[in-house]
Every structure is written in C-alpha cells, then in structure tokens.
Motif scaffolding. Structure first.
Motif, PDB file in Angstrom:
ATOM      1  N   HIS A 252     -24.507  14.570 -45.747  1.00 47.31           N
ATOM      2  CA  HIS A 252     -23.895  13.606 -44.830  1.00 47.31           C
ATOM      3  C   HIS A 252     -23.110  12.569 -45.622  1.00 47.31           C
ATOM      4  CE1 HIS A 252     -23.866  10.099 -41.960  1.00 47.31           C
ATOM      5  NE2 HIS A 252     -23.409  11.072 -41.194  1.00 47.31           N
ATOM      6  N   GLN A 253     -21.821  12.592 -45.448  1.00 47.05           N
ATOM      7  CA  GLN A 253     -20.923  11.591 -46.050  1.00 47.05           C
ATOM      8  C   GLN A 253     -21.212  11.352 -47.528  1.00 47.05           C
ATOM      9  OE1 GLN A 253     -21.147   8.176 -43.472  1.00 47.05           O
ATOM     10  NE2 GLN A 253     -20.004   9.203 -41.851  1.00 47.05           N
ATOM     11  N   GLY A 254     -21.329  12.450 -48.265  1.00 48.59           N
ATOM     12  CA  GLY A 254     -21.514  12.331 -49.712  1.00 48.59           C
ATOM     13  C   GLY A 254     -22.957  12.150 -50.147  1.00 48.59           C
ATOM     14  N   HIS A 255     -23.856  12.056 -49.184  1.00 47.92           N
ATOM     15  CA  HIS A 255     -25.273  11.932 -49.519  1.00 47.92           C
ATOM     16  C   HIS A 255     -25.994  13.243 -49.218  1.00 47.92           C
ATOM     17  CE1 HIS A 255     -24.773   7.625 -50.034  1.00 47.92           C
ATOM     18  NE2 HIS A 255     -24.105   7.620 -48.901  1.00 47.92           N
ATOM     19  N   ILE A 256     -27.018  13.506 -50.018  1.00 50.63           N
ATOM     20  CA  ILE A 256     -27.782  14.754 -49.874  1.00 50.63           C
ATOM     21  C   ILE A 256     -29.253  14.397 -49.700  1.00 50.63           C
ATOM     22  CG2 ILE A 256     -28.500  16.877 -51.050  1.00 50.63           C
ATOM     23  CD1 ILE A 256     -25.824  16.680 -52.653  1.00 50.63           C
ATOM     24  N   LEU A 257     -29.913  15.112 -48.787  1.00 52.51           N
ATOM     25  CA  LEU A 257     -31.365  14.985 -48.629  1.00 52.51           C
ATOM     26  C   LEU A 257     -31.919  16.408 -48.545  1.00 52.51           C
ATOM     27  CD1 LEU A 257     -33.619  12.801 -48.116  1.00 52.51           C
ATOM     28  CD2 LEU A 257     -33.335  13.299 -45.677  1.00 52.51           C
ATOM     29  N   GLN A 258     -32.886  16.718 -49.398  1.00 52.65           N
ATOM     30  CA  GLN A 258     -33.446  18.070 -49.390  1.00 52.65           C
ATOM     31  C   GLN A 258     -34.965  17.990 -49.437  1.00 52.65           C
ATOM     32  OE1 GLN A 258     -32.205  20.726 -52.574  1.00 52.65           O
ATOM     33  NE2 GLN A 258     -33.109  22.508 -51.574  1.00 52.65           N
ATOM     34  N   ALA A 259     -35.604  18.816 -48.625  1.00 53.67           N
ATOM     35  CA  ALA A 259     -37.061  18.962 -48.650  1.00 53.67           C
ATOM     36  C   ALA A 259     -37.391  20.341 -49.192  1.00 53.67           C
ATOM     37  CB  ALA A 259     -37.625  18.799 -47.243  1.00 53.67           C
ATOM     38  N   ILE A 260     -38.393  20.391 -50.045  1.00 51.79           N
ATOM     39  CA  ILE A 260     -38.784  21.644 -50.702  1.00 51.79           C
ATOM     40  C   ILE A 260     -40.307  21.771 -50.593  1.00 51.79           C
ATOM     41  CG2 ILE A 260     -38.845  22.895 -52.906  1.00 51.79           C
ATOM     42  CD1 ILE A 260     -36.520  20.832 -53.742  1.00 51.79           C
ATOM     43  N   GLU A 261     -40.772  22.954 -50.200  1.00 43.51           N
ATOM     44  CA  GLU A 261     -42.215  23.199 -50.129  1.00 43.51           C
ATOM     45  C   GLU A 261     -42.567  24.464 -50.893  1.00 43.51           C
ATOM     46  OE1 GLU A 261     -42.950  21.250 -45.685  1.00 43.51           O
ATOM     47  OE2 GLU A 261     -42.935  23.422 -45.906  1.00 43.51           O
ATOM     48  N   GLY A 262     -43.681  24.412 -51.589  1.00 43.72           N
ATOM     49  CA  GLY A 262     -44.125  25.600 -52.312  1.00 43.72           C
ATOM     50  C   GLY A 262     -45.205  25.248 -53.311  1.00 43.72           C
ATOM     51  N   GLN A 263     -45.555  26.220 -54.151  1.00 45.89           N
ATOM     52  CA  GLN A 263     -46.537  25.968 -55.196  1.00 45.89           C
ATOM     53  C   GLN A 263     -45.936  25.040 -56.243  1.00 45.89           C
ATOM     54  OE1 GLN A 263     -49.684  27.026 -55.060  1.00 45.89           O
ATOM     55  NE2 GLN A 263     -49.298  28.102 -53.130  1.00 45.89           N
ATOM     56  N   ARG A 264     -46.811  24.205 -56.833  1.00 47.71           N
ATOM     57  CA  ARG A 264     -46.371  23.185 -57.800  1.00 47.71           C
ATOM     58  C   ARG A 264     -45.401  23.718 -58.858  1.00 47.71           C
ATOM     59  NH1 ARG A 264     -46.339  17.923 -57.428  1.00 47.71           N
ATOM     60  NH2 ARG A 264     -44.215  18.338 -58.022  1.00 47.71           N
ATOM     61  N   ALA A 265     -45.799  24.817 -59.512  1.00 49.26           N
ATOM     62  CA  ALA A 265     -44.988  25.315 -60.628  1.00 49.26           C
ATOM     63  C   ALA A 265     -43.606  25.770 -60.148  1.00 49.26           C
ATOM     64  CB  ALA A 265     -45.709  26.461 -61.327  1.00 49.26           C
ATOM     65  N   ASP A 266     -43.572  26.359 -58.951  1.00 48.58           N
ATOM     66  CA  ASP A 266     -42.284  26.834 -58.411  1.00 48.58           C
ATOM     67  C   ASP A 266     -41.401  25.650 -58.017  1.00 48.58           C
ATOM     68  OD1 ASP A 266     -43.039  29.591 -58.604  1.00 48.58           O
ATOM     69  OD2 ASP A 266     -44.286  29.311 -56.823  1.00 48.58           O
ATOM     70  N   VAL A 267     -42.027  24.639 -57.395  1.00 48.58           N
ATOM     71  CA  VAL A 267     -41.270  23.442 -57.012  1.00 48.58           C
ATOM     72  C   VAL A 267     -40.711  22.767 -58.271  1.00 48.58           C
ATOM     73  CG1 VAL A 267     -41.436  21.145 -55.974  1.00 48.58           C
ATOM     74  CG2 VAL A 267     -42.615  23.077 -54.903  1.00 48.58           C
ATOM     75  N   ASP A 268     -41.554  22.648 -59.283  1.00 55.78           N
ATOM     76  CA  ASP A 268     -41.118  21.958 -60.511  1.00 55.78           C
ATOM     77  C   ASP A 268     -39.985  22.698 -61.215  1.00 55.78           C
ATOM     78  OD1 ASP A 268     -42.870  19.939 -60.074  1.00 55.78           O
ATOM     79  OD2 ASP A 268     -44.378  20.615 -61.506  1.00 55.78           O
TER      80      ASP A 268
END
Ligand SMILES: Cc1cc2nc3c(=O)[nH]c(=O)nc-3n(C[C@H](O)[C@H](O)[C@H](O)COP(=O)(O)O)c2cc1C
Length: 129
Positions: free
Chosen positions: A45-61
């Motif tokens: 949105h207008q140059g800004h990004i928001l992302q949510a990520i779910e998963g196992q710790r190692a995969d998220v990292d």
C-alpha cells in the motif's frame, strides 16, 4: 512449534506498485513457501509493505534472512514474533486485494506507523473485507 512473524517494510522504487513486480514476488514465494510449509499473506500500500508469515521456527527464520537481504525493500521491522497454537493463514502466499478498504476497517489510512495490534487486527479481518 509454530510461529507467526509479522513485519513491515518500505518498498524500493516501484516494487509493489506494478503488477509485474508483485507477480515476481508472488511466484517465487508460492513455490518456496509450499516447499518450506510456510503460509503467508502480504499487503502493498503506497510504498509500504506488511507481511505475515507462519510456520516452524527454522523455516520462518530462513525466510527472514532472505527477506533482509532482498534489495526490493528496506526498513525491515518486526512487529510480531510469537509462538502460535494454530495457523490463521492457510495458503502459501496470499495477496491482500483491496488494502485501502482493509486499512480503513482498522482506522488506518497508511501503513507507515502500523502497530502490532493493528497488524493482528488486519490479519483477523482480512478474509471478511
Ligand atoms: C515484500 C516481499 C515479500 C517476499 N515474500 C517471500 C516469501 O514469502 N517467500 C519467499 O520465499 N520469498 C519471498 N520474497 C523473496 C525473497 O526475498 C527472496 O528473493 C526469495 O525467497 C529468493 O528465492 P530463491 O532463493 O528461490 O531465488 C519476498 C520478497 C519481497 C520483496
């Protein structure tokens, strides 16, 4: 143990403003996230990004390390990083179709100073928008 991370960042150049730039991100993300059992959704949105990520710790990292290295955005800031008992996102990579409408429902007109609570609220209502 499942984790949820929500971060905000700033798009560099026209990233997120053109269909092509979004398609490039969604294509790779869909493939990688499926492989890594990650689920995610992203909002531009207008140059800004928001992302949510779910998963196992190692995969998220692992994904976060790639995101930190990605020159298409900057100002990466983590709003939420917490263990969860169940996923709220069920697709490898979803795109928020009408960001302005969703933001309005939580009383925001811009993502520049989005808080952790607002980010969680956006995730809660995103399907209903
Ligand atoms: C806003 C944004 C969101 C992204 N989301 C993801 C994602 O959810 N999963 C992913 O694998 N890559 C995502 N990427 C791309 C990564 O930063 C990185 O380029 C990609 O994972 C590298 O994949 P490869 O090693 O298969 O080429 C995103 C990039 C941007 C700019």
């Amino acid at each position: 143990m499942l984790h949820r991370v929500i971060y905000a960042s700033e798009a560099v150049g026209a990233v997120g403003a053109s269909t092509l730039s979004i398609a490039q991100i969604l294509g790779v993300s869909e493939r990688n996230n499926r492989r890594d059992h990650l689920t995610s959704c992203v909002m531009f949105h207008q140059g800004h990004i928001l992302q949510a990520i779910e998963g196992q710790r190692a995969d998220v990292d692992r994904l976060i390390r790639r995101l930190l290295d990605d020159p298409r955005h900057s100002g990466f800031r983590i709003l939420i990083d917490a263990p969860i008992s169940a996923r709220r996102i069920h697709e490898p990579m979803g795109l928020c179709g009408d960001p302005a409408a969703l933001l309005e429902r939580v009383g925001l007109n811009c993502l520049s100073r989005v808080t952790a609570n607002e980010a969680e609220a956006l995730l809660d209502i995103r399907k209903a928008a």
